[in-house]
Scaffold this motif. Structure first.
Motif, PDB file in Angstrom:
ATOM      1  N   ILE A 154     136.638  52.722  14.492  1.00 29.32           N
ATOM      2  CA  ILE A 154     136.747  52.295  13.092  1.00 29.32           C
ATOM      3  C   ILE A 154     135.527  51.466  12.703  1.00 29.32           C
ATOM      4  O   ILE A 154     135.027  51.577  11.588  1.00 29.32           O
ATOM      5  CB  ILE A 154     138.062  51.527  12.866  1.00 29.32           C
ATOM      6  CG1 ILE A 154     139.254  52.500  12.967  1.00 29.32           C
ATOM      7  CG2 ILE A 154     138.070  50.829  11.514  1.00 29.32           C
ATOM      8  CD1 ILE A 154     140.611  51.846  12.922  1.00 29.32           C
TER       9      ILE A 154
ATOM     10  N   LEU B 226     132.607  53.449  11.375  1.00 27.61           N
ATOM     11  CA  LEU B 226     132.740  54.166  10.103  1.00 27.61           C
ATOM     12  C   LEU B 226     131.842  53.511   9.062  1.00 27.61           C
ATOM     13  O   LEU B 226     131.515  52.328   9.175  1.00 27.61           O
ATOM     14  CB  LEU B 226     134.193  54.099   9.614  1.00 27.61           C
ATOM     15  CG  LEU B 226     135.245  54.841  10.434  1.00 27.61           C
ATOM     16  CD1 LEU B 226     136.644  54.524   9.905  1.00 27.61           C
ATOM     17  CD2 LEU B 226     135.009  56.332  10.428  1.00 27.61           C
TER      18      LEU B 226
ATOM     19  N   ARG C  86     134.463  53.408   3.921  1.00 30.72           N
ATOM     20  CA  ARG C  86     135.517  54.083   4.664  1.00 30.72           C
ATOM     21  C   ARG C  86     136.300  53.083   5.513  1.00 30.72           C
ATOM     22  O   ARG C  86     137.517  53.161   5.608  1.00 30.72           O
ATOM     23  CB  ARG C  86     134.908  55.180   5.537  1.00 30.72           C
ATOM     24  CG  ARG C  86     135.800  56.389   5.619  1.00 30.72           C
ATOM     25  CD  ARG C  86     135.063  57.569   6.174  1.00 30.72           C
ATOM     26  NE  ARG C  86     134.332  58.242   5.100  1.00 30.72           N
ATOM     27  CZ  ARG C  86     133.372  59.108   5.272  1.00 30.72           C
ATOM     28  NH1 ARG C  86     132.974  59.417   6.474  1.00 30.72           N
ATOM     29  NH2 ARG C  86     132.770  59.670   4.261  1.00 30.72           N
ATOM     30  N   GLN C  87     135.595  52.129   6.111  1.00 31.46           N
ATOM     31  CA  GLN C  87     136.271  51.067   6.874  1.00 31.46           C
ATOM     32  C   GLN C  87     137.226  50.299   5.977  1.00 31.46           C
ATOM     33  O   GLN C  87     138.370  50.044   6.343  1.00 31.46           O
ATOM     34  CB  GLN C  87     135.251  50.063   7.426  1.00 31.46           C
ATOM     35  CG  GLN C  87     134.588  50.462   8.689  1.00 31.46           C
ATOM     36  CD  GLN C  87     133.655  49.352   9.173  1.00 31.46           C
ATOM     37  OE1 GLN C  87     133.752  48.212   8.764  1.00 31.46           O
ATOM     38  NE2 GLN C  87     132.736  49.714  10.048  1.00 31.46           N
TER      39      GLN C  87
ATOM     40  N   HIS D 182     138.024  59.785   1.700  1.00 36.23           N
ATOM     41  CA  HIS D 182     137.619  58.800   2.711  1.00 36.23           C
ATOM     42  C   HIS D 182     138.640  58.726   3.848  1.00 36.23           C
ATOM     43  O   HIS D 182     138.259  58.665   5.020  1.00 36.23           O
ATOM     44  CB  HIS D 182     137.458  57.408   2.091  1.00 36.23           C
ATOM     45  CG  HIS D 182     136.158  57.210   1.383  1.00 36.23           C
ATOM     46  ND1 HIS D 182     134.942  57.290   2.008  1.00 36.23           N
ATOM     47  CD2 HIS D 182     135.890  56.900   0.085  1.00 36.23           C
ATOM     48  CE1 HIS D 182     133.976  57.049   1.141  1.00 36.23           C
ATOM     49  NE2 HIS D 182     134.526  56.817  -0.040  1.00 36.23           N
TER      50      HIS D 182
ATOM     51  N   LYS E 154     138.370  61.953   6.042  1.00 33.27           N
ATOM     52  CA  LYS E 154     137.163  61.954   6.876  1.00 33.27           C
ATOM     53  C   LYS E 154     137.219  60.883   7.953  1.00 33.27           C
ATOM     54  O   LYS E 154     136.800  61.114   9.089  1.00 33.27           O
ATOM     55  CB  LYS E 154     135.929  61.763   6.006  1.00 33.27           C
ATOM     56  CG  LYS E 154     135.595  62.997   5.180  1.00 33.27           C
ATOM     57  CD  LYS E 154     134.394  62.786   4.301  1.00 33.27           C
ATOM     58  CE  LYS E 154     134.095  64.049   3.508  1.00 33.27           C
ATOM     59  NZ  LYS E 154     132.996  63.844   2.554  1.00 33.27           N
ATOM     60  N   ALA E 155     137.765  59.725   7.627  1.00 32.44           N
ATOM     61  CA  ALA E 155     137.861  58.646   8.620  1.00 32.44           C
ATOM     62  C   ALA E 155     138.810  59.038   9.744  1.00 32.44           C
ATOM     63  O   ALA E 155     138.489  58.857  10.924  1.00 32.44           O
ATOM     64  CB  ALA E 155     138.340  57.362   7.953  1.00 32.44           C
TER      65      ALA E 155
ATOM     66  N   GLN F 187     137.184  61.623  11.964  1.00 36.95           N
ATOM     67  CA  GLN F 187     136.161  61.028  12.828  1.00 36.95           C
ATOM     68  C   GLN F 187     136.805  60.221  13.953  1.00 36.95           C
ATOM     69  O   GLN F 187     136.400  60.330  15.108  1.00 36.95           O
ATOM     70  CB  GLN F 187     135.249  60.125  12.001  1.00 36.95           C
ATOM     71  CG  GLN F 187     134.083  59.548  12.781  1.00 36.95           C
ATOM     72  CD  GLN F 187     133.136  58.763  11.886  1.00 36.95           C
ATOM     73  OE1 GLN F 187     133.200  58.839  10.677  1.00 36.95           O
ATOM     74  NE2 GLN F 187     132.253  58.005  12.502  1.00 36.95           N
ATOM     75  N   VAL F 188     137.827  59.434  13.636  1.00 34.69           N
ATOM     76  CA  VAL F 188     138.499  58.622  14.658  1.00 34.69           C
ATOM     77  C   VAL F 188     139.202  59.515  15.667  1.00 34.69           C
ATOM     78  O   VAL F 188     139.135  59.276  16.872  1.00 34.69           O
ATOM     79  CB  VAL F 188     139.488  57.624  14.006  1.00 34.69           C
ATOM     80  CG1 VAL F 188     140.392  56.988  15.042  1.00 34.69           C
ATOM     81  CG2 VAL F 188     138.723  56.555  13.239  1.00 34.69           C
TER      82      VAL F 188
END
Length: 177
Positions: A117, A120, A124-125, A155, A158-159, A162-163
């Motif tokens: 996180i 990011l 996004r965070q 967001h 995508k977050a 990615q995570v």
């Protein structure tokens, strides 16, 4: 008359409205919540929201009606966030590892999750923090960050993607050890 002046952004009228009604709003929250600190916070949120959305006030309703509509909305949001936090706490308490090795693995994964996180992009965070930690809805996040609801959804998608990809990579690395 008060509604028109409030709608025009007259701060003196807002202060008068606050002085006249804040005790009623506080008692409304205190009856439904039973803690003074929370009732005080929710009362403050109600008046902040009244000021923020003063442009939407209509003259066909009394100021008390509008004020307690906002108060009810603030209470529902608070209860929703509280229920979400409670659900998260319950789900974490159900995840009690059977052995020390599993506990260490769970700790490592959580540590890697926080690291993922942290990598990011800043917006996004912030979106993920507001969503997962504070329990905000997408609409509330959009208002808070002054972006569109679809942008918030993008967001979050995508977050999470990615995570999850970083989490899979971490699990592979742990399994290889």
């Amino acid at each position: 008359m008060l509604i028109l002046q409030l709608k025009d952004g007259n701060e003196t009228v807002f202060e008068q409205v606050y002085d006249l009604t804040h005790k009623k709003v506080y008692r409304y929250f205190l009856k439904r919540n039973a803690t003074h600190d929370t009732a005080r916070d929710l009362t403050q949120q109600t008046f902040i929201r009244l000021w923020q959305y003063r442009q939407t006030l209509k003259e066909d309703r009394t100021l008390d009606t509008k004020l307690f509509t906002v108060a009810n909305s603030v209470l529902i949001d608070h209860l929703r966030r509280h229920a979400h936090r409670q659900q998260l706490q319950d789900s974490f308490s159900d995840l009690q590892p059977a052995s020390t090795q599993q506990a260490l693995l769970a700790y490592e994964q959580q540590d890697y999750l926080h690291a993922a996180i942290a990598h990011l992009p800043p917006v996004r965070q912030k979106v993920i923090q507001l969503r997962l930690i504070h329990g905000f809805t997408n609409k509330e996040i959009a208002l808070h960050l002054s972006i569109g609801v679809k942008t918030v959804e993008d967001h979050i998608t995508k977050a999470l993607r990615q995570v999850k990809s970083m989490q899979l990579l971490i699990l592979l690395l742990i399994c290889i050890k």
